[in-house]
Design an enzyme around this catalytic site. Sequence first.
Site, PDB file in Angstrom:
ATOM      1  N   GLY A   1       0.825  -1.203   0.000  1.00 26.41           N
ATOM      2  CA  GLY A   1       0.000   0.000   0.000  1.00 26.41           C
ATOM      3  C   GLY A   1       0.855   1.247   0.000  1.00 26.41           C
ATOM      4  O   GLY A   1       2.069   1.175   0.228  1.00 26.41           O
TER       5      GLY A   1
ATOM      6  N   THR B   1       3.436  -0.790   8.748  1.00 26.39           N
ATOM      7  CA  THR B   1       4.391  -1.132   9.810  1.00 26.39           C
ATOM      8  C   THR B   1       3.705  -1.172  11.171  1.00 26.39           C
ATOM      9  O   THR B   1       3.935  -2.092  11.974  1.00 26.39           O
ATOM     10  CB  THR B   1       5.543  -0.110   9.822  1.00 26.39           C
TER      11      THR B   1
ATOM     12  N   SER C   1      -8.256   3.474 -18.143  1.00 29.37           N
ATOM     13  CA  SER C   1      -9.630   3.622 -17.645  1.00 29.37           C
ATOM     14  C   SER C   1     -10.337   4.887 -18.147  1.00 29.37           C
ATOM     15  O   SER C   1     -11.536   5.035 -17.942  1.00 29.37           O
ATOM     16  CB  SER C   1      -9.630   3.610 -16.111  1.00 29.37           C
TER      17      SER C   1
ATOM     18  N   LYS D   1     -12.544   5.849  -6.745  1.00 25.91           N
ATOM     19  CA  LYS D   1     -13.182   6.628  -7.807  1.00 25.91           C
ATOM     20  C   LYS D   1     -14.603   7.041  -7.420  1.00 25.91           C
ATOM     21  O   LYS D   1     -15.025   8.179  -7.670  1.00 25.91           O
ATOM     22  CB  LYS D   1     -13.191   5.819  -9.108  1.00 25.91           C
TER      23      LYS D   1
END
Length: 815
Positions: A374, A381, A715, A758
Site C-alpha cells: 500500500g 508497519t 480507464s 473513484k
Amino acid sequence: MKELKKTMTESGVKASESIIETIDNIPTTLPVLPLRDVVVFPYMIFPVLVGRESSLRAATEALERSKNIFLVAQKNSNTDEPTADDVYQHGTVAKIIQMLKLPNGLMRILVDGVVQASAQKFIPNPLYLEAEIVINRTEIPTGHEIDALIRHASSLFAEYVRLNRNIPPEILMSFEGIKEPQRRLFYIASNLIQSVEVKQTILAVPNLREQLYELSKILTKEVDILKIEREIDGKVQDNIQKSQRKFFIQEQIRILQDELGEDEASPELIKLKDQILKAKMPKDVEEKALEEFNKLKKTPSMSPEFTVTRNFLDWLLVVPWFKKTKDNLDVEHVREILDTDHYGLEKPKERILEHIAVLNLVKEMRGQILCFVGPPGVGKTSLAKSIARALGRKLVRISLGGIRDEAEIRGHRRTYIGSMPGKIIQSMKRAGVVNPVILMDEVDKMSMDFRGDPSAALLEVLDPEQNVAFNDHYLEVDYDLSKVMFITTANVRYQIPLPLQDRMEIIELPGYLEHEKREIASRHIILKQIEEHGLSKKNVLIEDSAITKIIQEYTREAGVRNLEREIASVCRKVAKELVLAMRKNGHHKITGKSRKQNMLHHRIVVTPDKVETYLGVPKFRKKEAEREPRVGSVTGLAWTSVGGDILNVDVTIMRGVERLTLTGQLGEVMKESAQAALSYIRSNPKTFGINPDFYRNREIHIHLPEGSIPKDGPSAGITMAVAIISAASNRAARNDIAMTGEITLRGNVLPIGGLNEKLLAAQRSGIKMVLIPKDNVKDLAEIPQRVKEGLTIIPVEKIEEAIKYVFKPSKKKRA
C-alpha cells in the site's frame, strides 16, 4: 655520470700526504665537475666515473692545465645537464691523481681533496662549467675550546659507528691514527651516512670552530635517532621471543595433555563445552559445535583461527534453538487490540483472526508469510507491530531498503575477515525465541549488483517448504525458521520480483477514504497530539468540520502522516494561544497542579475558520465537476496513489490537417486509448448520429487539464470516446455524470481497478450518476454503503449504452 663513494682509509691519508700541493699554486679559475648524491671533502681520496660530455670536457681541461678541478654537489641528482643554478656554491678543490679511459667512452678518475673553496662567479662557457673560486684560507685556531670540541665530536662519532650497523668498526681504527683537528673533522664528515644537503652545511661554514659545532649537532641528532631505533628493535625482538616462548609452552602443554588423555585446556573451555551441551541444539548442530570445539582446543590462543572459531561457537550459543513465547490464542482479545490500534483495514485484520482460529485447532501451522502492499502512511508497519502485540510475540524489524548484497541476508563465509551471520540470524538472536514476528520493511526497495541479488536469497527464507532448513553462510548449519511469522511491507507491488510474490500472501492496503481519515483523526491522532503538546480534551476541541477542512484542503495523501503533521501544527498554535491567555490573566507564574487547574478555565474550539487562521492559505483546492453542460467536455474518474480524483476531458474539432492531437502530459497507454476511441467512432458514425466526414480536413484536439501532472492508464477510454462524440455531434454532455472504463475497437467497456476511490471522488465532487463497466458490478459488494450514498451507479457493457445517459433526451441528434 655515476659516482662511487669510497671513504678515506689510512693508505688514502698517506697518499694525500705524498702529494704536496701548495695552495698558492692553485689557479683562481678552474673547471667545475658536478657530482651526483655525493660530497667530497678535503683530505678525501675518491674515485669518480665521468660520463657526461660536459664533465668529460671539464676533466680533460683540468688534466691539461694543472690537474686541479673544483668538485661541487648537484642540488637535484635527476638533472642531466646542470647549470650554475643547479649546483651548490661551496665545494672542494681536488687534484686528479689518476685517470683511466674506459672502452665505452667513459672516464674513471681518482681525485684527492685538497682544500675547501667556494665559487665567486661562474664563467660562461658553452663546453663545460667553469668558475672563479675563492679558497678558504682561514687559519686553523688552537686552544682548549678546539680540543674540547674535537674530543666531543670524536666520542659522538665513536658511538655513532657503534650504533650504526652500516659502518664497519675498522673506520674507528683509521680515525685514531689522525691527529690534525681539520683532518679529523673532514674524516668524520666523509663517513656520515647523511643527505647531500646536511653535508653541505659543513662545507658552507669557513671557520673550523663553527664546523665542529655543526658536526656535533648532526652527530648528536643521529645518535639519538639510532638509540630510538635500537630501543624499538629491542622491544620488537622481546615481543617475538615472548610469543615464541608462549607458543612453545602451549604446544608442550597440549602434547602432555594428549599423553594424559585430558580434553580441556582451561576452565574457560570447560565452561564453553558445558554451554554447548546445555544449549539443547539439534543433534547435527551439536555435533558440528563439538567438532569445532575440539579444533579450538588444539589451536593456540594467539592464532587468528582461535578467534574465528570462538566467535562461531558464541553465535551457535546465542541463537535460540528451543525457547519460544506462548501465543495468545484468544480471538476476541486479538480483535480488541487490532481494533483499538487501527481503524478500518478489515482484510488484514480478518486474515490475522483466521490465523488465530486455526492455531486454536492445530496448535502449530506453517506458511505464515504475509505481505502488506500500500502507499506510504496507511499503517503497514504499525499494523505488524499490533499483530505481534496481539499474539504476545516478540517483534524484530529488518529494513531491506537499499540492500544490494546477498550476504546481508545469508551472511558471509567464515573465511572473510570480520565475517558475521546475515540479518535473518541476527534478528533471531535479538528476538531470543524461535517464534517471533519478523517484519521485513520495504521489500520492494531492494536492488542488485555484482555482489548478488538479495531478493533471490529471500526466496528460501519466505518459502514455507524450504525455511525449515535455512542455511546461513556463516553458521553452515540448518536453522528452522518455520515457527517464525514473517510480515513484509511494500509500496508498489510490481517492483517485487514475481517469484517472491508467489511465496507470500499479498494483502492490499488501499489509501484511506475521507471518512476513514476523519475517524482516525478523531480516535487516535487528535488524542495523541493533545497529550504530546501538554493539552487536554477539556481545553481544546477540534470540530469534525475543521478536521474535514484539514483533510480536503491541507493534505493530499493516501495515508495520514501529513494529516498528523497538520493537526500537530494546530495543537502548537492552540498551546501558544493558551499560554498567552494565561499570561494576560496573570496566571503564567503559577506552576504545578494549580497551573493545570487554571488551564481548565480556558477552552479553545477549533472551527474551519480558525483552521485557516492557524495553517494559512489552503494548499489544495477541492476539484468540482463542471457547473453547466458543455459541448466536448465530459467528466471521468481517475485513481491516484493518494486516492481518487475526477478527470476532466475536453475535446475540440477545428479546421486543419487531419490529425489527432493529445495534450496534458499523457502516457502511452492513455494515448492508445484515445486512438482506439477515435477509430471506433469513425467506423460507427451513424450509431452515434454524427456526420461520417466529421474528421475530414479537421484537427481533433483532446486535452486533459492540469498538464503538469503525468496521467496514464486505460480507464479514461470511455470518457475520451464520449467527449469526441459530444464534440462531433455538437451535443452538450451532462455535467452531473462521470464515467470510467477501458474500451476496445469493438466498443466494449472493460473492467478497471480502484473503484472504491473513484466512487468516493465522484461523491465528493457533487456527481450524481456514475457509469462503470458491467464486469465491475461484483466489486460493489465490497464497497461501504456510505461511499455509494447519493450516487446512481449504472453498469454499461458497450459505449452505445452510455450515450443515452450522457446526453439529455430533449436534444435532437444532428448529422
